[in-house]
Write a protein that holds these residues in place. Structure first.
Motif, PDB file in Angstrom:
ATOM      1  N   ALA A 234    -102.779 -33.330  42.577  1.00 33.47           N
ATOM      2  CA  ALA A 234    -103.408 -34.197  43.572  1.00 33.47           C
ATOM      3  C   ALA A 234    -103.761 -33.434  44.848  1.00 33.47           C
ATOM      4  O   ALA A 234    -104.835 -33.638  45.432  1.00 33.47           O
ATOM      5  N   ARG A 235    -102.885 -32.565  45.304  1.00 34.83           N
ATOM      6  CA  ARG A 235    -103.167 -31.790  46.516  1.00 34.83           C
ATOM      7  C   ARG A 235    -104.382 -30.884  46.316  1.00 34.83           C
ATOM      8  O   ARG A 235    -105.237 -30.754  47.210  1.00 34.83           O
ATOM      9  N   ALA A 236    -104.481 -30.262  45.143  1.00 36.46           N
ATOM     10  CA  ALA A 236    -105.639 -29.419  44.847  1.00 36.46           C
ATOM     11  C   ALA A 236    -106.926 -30.244  44.817  1.00 36.46           C
ATOM     12  O   ALA A 236    -107.978 -29.791  45.294  1.00 36.46           O
ATOM     13  N   LEU A 237    -106.854 -31.460  44.279  1.00 35.94           N
ATOM     14  CA  LEU A 237    -108.044 -32.311  44.240  1.00 35.94           C
ATOM     15  C   LEU A 237    -108.499 -32.695  45.637  1.00 35.94           C
ATOM     16  O   LEU A 237    -109.705 -32.774  45.907  1.00 35.94           O
ATOM     17  N   ASP A 245    -114.232 -22.947  48.569  1.00 44.71           N
ATOM     18  CA  ASP A 245    -113.748 -22.022  49.590  1.00 44.71           C
ATOM     19  C   ASP A 245    -112.570 -22.608  50.352  1.00 44.71           C
ATOM     20  O   ASP A 245    -111.587 -21.908  50.653  1.00 44.71           O
ATOM     21  N   ALA A 246    -112.651 -23.912  50.685  1.00 48.76           N
ATOM     22  CA  ALA A 246    -111.551 -24.562  51.393  1.00 48.76           C
ATOM     23  C   ALA A 246    -110.305 -24.599  50.525  1.00 48.76           C
ATOM     24  O   ALA A 246    -109.185 -24.374  51.005  1.00 48.76           O
ATOM     25  N   ALA A 247    -110.489 -24.866  49.221  1.00 49.17           N
ATOM     26  CA  ALA A 247    -109.342 -24.890  48.321  1.00 49.17           C
ATOM     27  C   ALA A 247    -108.704 -23.507  48.205  1.00 49.17           C
ATOM     28  O   ALA A 247    -107.477 -23.370  48.226  1.00 49.17           O
ATOM     29  N   ALA A 248    -109.526 -22.462  48.092  1.00 49.43           N
ATOM     30  CA  ALA A 248    -108.990 -21.104  48.001  1.00 49.43           C
ATOM     31  C   ALA A 248    -108.268 -20.710  49.276  1.00 49.43           C
ATOM     32  O   ALA A 248    -107.243 -20.018  49.249  1.00 49.43           O
ATOM     33  N   PRO A 253    -105.121 -21.776  43.295  1.00 47.49           N
ATOM     34  CA  PRO A 253    -105.829 -20.967  42.297  1.00 47.49           C
ATOM     35  C   PRO A 253    -107.000 -21.741  41.709  1.00 47.49           C
ATOM     36  O   PRO A 253    -106.862 -22.489  40.723  1.00 47.49           O
ATOM     37  N   VAL A 254    -108.153 -21.594  42.327  1.00 47.21           N
ATOM     38  CA  VAL A 254    -109.301 -22.456  42.052  1.00 47.21           C
ATOM     39  C   VAL A 254    -109.691 -22.414  40.577  1.00 47.21           C
ATOM     40  O   VAL A 254    -109.830 -23.456  39.927  1.00 47.21           O
TER      41      VAL A 254
END
Length: 354
Positions: A234-237, A245-248, A253-254
């Motif tokens: 959920a946090r990754a989503l 880019d924001a997730a990385a 680990p995108v």
């Protein structure tokens, strides 16, 4: 002398309120789902008293042993209850997939069938139904599941991997859908009889008439595993909604997470479609409706979409059995007739101000 200060109780109250609201929300959702299933089980061509329905459900679940009329108990346990539970699992699974794909692809129009999985399932099912592939050893559901996996493999190949850019994956899904829809149309137009065409059209629009307890067990297991996996991400989503880019930048680990979630949604959609056929609008509309209730945070959105999709599908199946006396409509017709106006209302409310 320093005056005594009154302890600040606002923080504990806010914490209790934060904990209480989800409990009330999901508890209400579970009660509504249970009520919808009980309603769907008790209503049909043969009317069964509600008390008899509850007793039959208790007997089927092993929590009671009430002597009942064998015909009524068989209708409730072997037909209506299994059908309602598969409908709930199907609605929950499709809504969950829609919420995941809309976050991964950053596209509000993304839905479970955007990867061409429905088209692949249709081709697999039609090949078994019309061409008799497998010589009777391959069931309709297995053929649809294999076709779904074939469509997903085609999308992965066309997009150079499931972790590619969102637009590339969407285009690959469109191409895969067109390819498998063309294969289905070719098989139907060259090899199917008039009776087979009618059966194919009914299956393509969604059919819950043939599901029984083995499908219930499979659907419950698949949806449970997929939900736990997606909820853990959920946090990754949440980060994916702002871009890769924001997730990385947040240490996610995108590539691995995207590949995992695409695979989970593909397998979940394939399992649902192989059991009940292609049912549209559930994965598109339900996540948007859930966001109106709990917002975009996925730790709340995913369980809300799961429950809402389950309730919606159970009620849609009930309507499909009652709207035309003496026969059952394909459930996809009901979901489209309800989902299209609801989605139009959501779009109208979300329009920018003039």
């Amino acid at each position: 002398m320093t005056p005594l200060r009154t302890p600040d109780t606002r923080a504990p109250r806010a914490a209790r309120r934060t904990l209480l609201l989800p409990v009330l929300l999901y508890g209400t959702g579970l009660l509504l789902l249970a009520a919808a299933i009980a309603l769907a089980v008790s209503i049909g061509e043969i009317r069964i008293p509600f008390t008899t329905t509850l007793a039959a459900i208790g007997n089927a679940l092993g929590i009671s042993d009430v002597p009942l009329d064998r015909i009524h108990e068989s209708i409730v346990r072997d037909y209506r209850l299994s059908r309602a539970l598969v409908a709930a699992c199907c609605g929950a699974g499709l809504a969950l997939c829609g919420a995941i794909l809309q976050a991964l692809l950053r596209n509000p129009l993304a839905e479970p069938y955007v990867l061409g999985i429905s088209a692949g399932a249709s081709t697999g099912a039609v090949a078994v139904m019309v061409l008799g592939l497998g010589g009777g050893a391959v069931s309709l559901s297995l053929g649809a599941f294999v076709g779904s996996l074939g469509a997903f493999a085609a999308v992965v190949a066309l997009s150079s991997g499931a972790a590619s850019r969102p637009n590339r994956i969407i285009l690959a899904g469109v191409a895969s859908s067109q390819l498998f829809n063309a294969l289905t149309a070719w098989i139907v137009s060259t090899s199917a009889s008039a009776e087979q065409v009618r059966g194919i059209m009914f299956w393509l629009l969604g059919n819950l008439g043939g599901v029984r307890w083995p499908e219930v067990q499979l659907a419950l297991a698949v949806v449970a595993v997929a939900f736990v996996t997606c909820l853990a991400c959920a946090r990754a989503l949440d980060a994916f909604t702002f871009g890769q880019d924001a997730a990385a930048a947040l240490g996610i680990p995108v590539r691995g997470v995207r590949l995992l979630l695409f695979t989970v949604t593909a397998l979940l959609t394939a399992a649902m479609v192989s059991m009940v056929g292609a049912i549209g609008f559930v994965g598109l509309v339900i996540p948007h409706a859930a966001r109106l209730v709990v917002g975009p945070t996925h730790v709340r959105l995913l369980p809300t979409a799961l429950l809402t999709g389950a309730i919606f599908m159970v009620l849609a199946d009930l309507v499909s059995r009652l709207v035309v006396p003496g026969q059952s409509l394909p459930i996809g017709v009901v979901t489209a007739l309800v989902g299209a106006p609801v989605f139009a209302i959501i779009l109208y409310r979300a329009r920018p101000p003039m």
